[in-house]
Write a protein that holds these residues in place. Sequence first.
Motif, PDB file in Angstrom:
ATOM      1  N   VAL A  22       0.827  -1.206   0.000  1.00  0.00           N
ATOM      2  CA  VAL A  22       0.000   0.000   0.000  1.00  0.00           C
ATOM      3  C   VAL A  22       0.861   1.256   0.000  1.00  0.00           C
ATOM      4  O   VAL A  22       0.554   2.248  -0.653  1.00  0.00           O
ATOM      5  CB  VAL A  22      -0.944  -0.012   1.223  1.00  0.00           C
ATOM      6  N   PRO A  34      -7.976   8.026  -2.221  1.00  0.00           N
ATOM      7  CA  PRO A  34      -7.275   6.871  -1.668  1.00  0.00           C
ATOM      8  C   PRO A  34      -7.684   5.542  -2.290  1.00  0.00           C
ATOM      9  O   PRO A  34      -7.052   4.528  -2.037  1.00  0.00           O
ATOM     10  CB  PRO A  34      -7.676   6.911  -0.191  1.00  0.00           C
ATOM     11  N   ALA A  35      -8.749   5.537  -3.089  1.00  0.00           N
ATOM     12  CA  ALA A  35      -9.253   4.287  -3.665  1.00  0.00           C
ATOM     13  C   ALA A  35      -8.847   4.172  -5.120  1.00  0.00           C
ATOM     14  O   ALA A  35      -8.313   5.110  -5.722  1.00  0.00           O
ATOM     15  CB  ALA A  35     -10.769   4.214  -3.528  1.00  0.00           C
ATOM     16  N   THR A  43     -15.385   6.788   0.449  1.00  0.00           N
ATOM     17  CA  THR A  43     -14.388   6.522  -0.578  1.00  0.00           C
ATOM     18  C   THR A  43     -14.942   5.820  -1.797  1.00  0.00           C
ATOM     19  O   THR A  43     -14.199   5.522  -2.714  1.00  0.00           O
ATOM     20  CB  THR A  43     -13.260   5.659   0.008  1.00  0.00           C
ATOM     21  N   ARG A  76      -4.499   7.999   5.143  1.00  0.00           N
ATOM     22  CA  ARG A  76      -5.918   7.906   4.764  1.00  0.00           C
ATOM     23  C   ARG A  76      -6.187   6.665   3.925  1.00  0.00           C
ATOM     24  O   ARG A  76      -7.255   6.063   4.006  1.00  0.00           O
ATOM     25  CB  ARG A  76      -6.322   9.161   4.002  1.00  0.00           C
ATOM     26  N   ARG A  77      -5.210   6.292   3.109  1.00  0.00           N
ATOM     27  CA  ARG A  77      -5.387   5.106   2.270  1.00  0.00           C
ATOM     28  C   ARG A  77      -5.595   3.858   3.124  1.00  0.00           C
ATOM     29  O   ARG A  77      -6.356   2.955   2.757  1.00  0.00           O
ATOM     30  CB  ARG A  77      -4.170   4.942   1.358  1.00  0.00           C
ATOM     31  N   THR A 126      -9.111   3.084   4.137  1.00  0.00           N
ATOM     32  CA  THR A 126     -10.023   2.648   3.081  1.00  0.00           C
ATOM     33  C   THR A 126     -10.102   1.132   3.093  1.00  0.00           C
ATOM     34  O   THR A 126      -9.137   0.439   3.412  1.00  0.00           O
ATOM     35  CB  THR A 126      -9.519   3.149   1.712  1.00  0.00           C
ATOM     36  N   ARG A 173      -8.847   0.127  -1.747  1.00  0.00           N
ATOM     37  CA  ARG A 173      -7.745   1.075  -1.566  1.00  0.00           C
ATOM     38  C   ARG A 173      -6.766   1.001  -2.726  1.00  0.00           C
ATOM     39  O   ARG A 173      -6.564  -0.051  -3.337  1.00  0.00           O
ATOM     40  CB  ARG A 173      -7.028   0.827  -0.241  1.00  0.00           C
ATOM     41  N   TYR A 174      -6.139   2.121  -3.021  1.00  0.00           N
ATOM     42  CA  TYR A 174      -5.273   2.218  -4.199  1.00  0.00           C
ATOM     43  C   TYR A 174      -3.922   1.548  -3.954  1.00  0.00           C
ATOM     44  O   TYR A 174      -3.262   1.788  -2.947  1.00  0.00           O
ATOM     45  CB  TYR A 174      -5.034   3.677  -4.577  1.00  0.00           C
TER      46      TYR A 174
END
Length: 334
Positions: free
Chosen positions: A6, A55-56, A75, A134-135, A138, A143-144
Motif C-alpha cells: 500500500v 485513496p481508492a 471513498t 488515509r489510504r 479505506t 484502496r489504491y
Amino acid sequence: MSDRAVYADVAASIAVVAVAVVAVLNLEPITARAALAGALVLFFPGYALTTLVFPATREMRPGVGDLPSAFAGRTEHAGLPLLERLAVSFGLSVALVPLFAWTLQMIGAEFLAPNIAAVCGGATVLGLLAGGTRRLTTSADTRYVIPIGVLTEYRRAVRGRSELDGVLNVALAAAIVLSAGVVTFALASPADGAAYTQASLLTETENGTLVAADYPQNLTVGESSELVLLVENYERETVNYSVVAQLQRVESDGTVVEANELDRFSQTVGPGGAWELTHGVAPKMTGDNLRLTYLIYRGPAPEDPDIDSSYRHVTLWMNVSEPDAGDTRAAIAP
C-alpha cells in the motif's frame, strides 16, 4: 494485501523528492538537477494531493455532486486508476505553483530555486504521509495500490476511441512537456542577471526581531542609535564586501557638500550567505535632513567613497542637533 504494498508508491515518491531537493541545493544547473527539479515542481505535489483526496482505485470518477465525499471519508467515489491519477497529478501541480509562490512571499523568502525546492518538497512529503494514512483507512478491496500490467490495460482502454481523442491526448502531453520544460529551465538554469547583492537597513525590536521600521529620526551630537545593515549575497560566488558609513549634508539638487565618515567595515560572505552588521550611529555633524549613507563595495573601498562609485547603498534621513545644556544622555565624542 500488505501495508508495504500500500505504501510502495508513497515511500518511493518521498525518496525521489528528497533526492530532488538535494540535487537542486547542491548540483550544477545543467545536470540531473534539471529533470529532478521539473518533477519536484510539476508532478509530485499534485501526486501527493491525489494520494490524499483519492485513496481508492475504483474505475469511477467523482461527479460534481460527489466531490465532497472525497473529503468526508466516503471513498466509493474517491478513486482514480493509475493513468488518470498521473494526468491529474500534473494538472494539480501546475495549479499549486501560485500557492507556493504566495507562501514564499508571505514568509518573506526570495523566489529562488532553493526556497522553491524547500516549499514544494515540504508540502509534498506532508501530503504523501497524510494520503498514505488515509489510504489505510479505506477498505482493503478498494484502496489504491500501483497496478500490474498498466500498459496492457491502457491499450485496451484506448481501443475504439476516435482519432480526435488521440489528437487531444497528444496535445495534452505536449502541453505538459512544454510546461515542465519552462519551469525546469527556470529552476535549473537561472538567468545571468539573477546574480545580485541585496542590502537592507533594519532596526531590532525588543524581542530581537529585525524590522524595516522604527528608524531614529532625531538625534543629538554624540547620542548613539543602533542600526543593523543586512547584506545578502546572491552573486553565486564568495564576495569580500566593504562598507563605509557616512553622514552627509546634501543640497536640494542632490549635491553632497559635506561628508563625515563614521566607520568602515569589511566581511567575506559565501554564496547564499548574509552579513548582519550592527552599527551604533553616533553623529558629530549637526543639521536638518542629514543623510546617513552606507556605501557597499565588492572588494576594498576607495579613499574617497561616494554613492556613484559604490556597488550598492542604503540611506536614512535624520536630524541632528546639539544637546541641551545639562542633558547627560548624550556623551560627547572626543
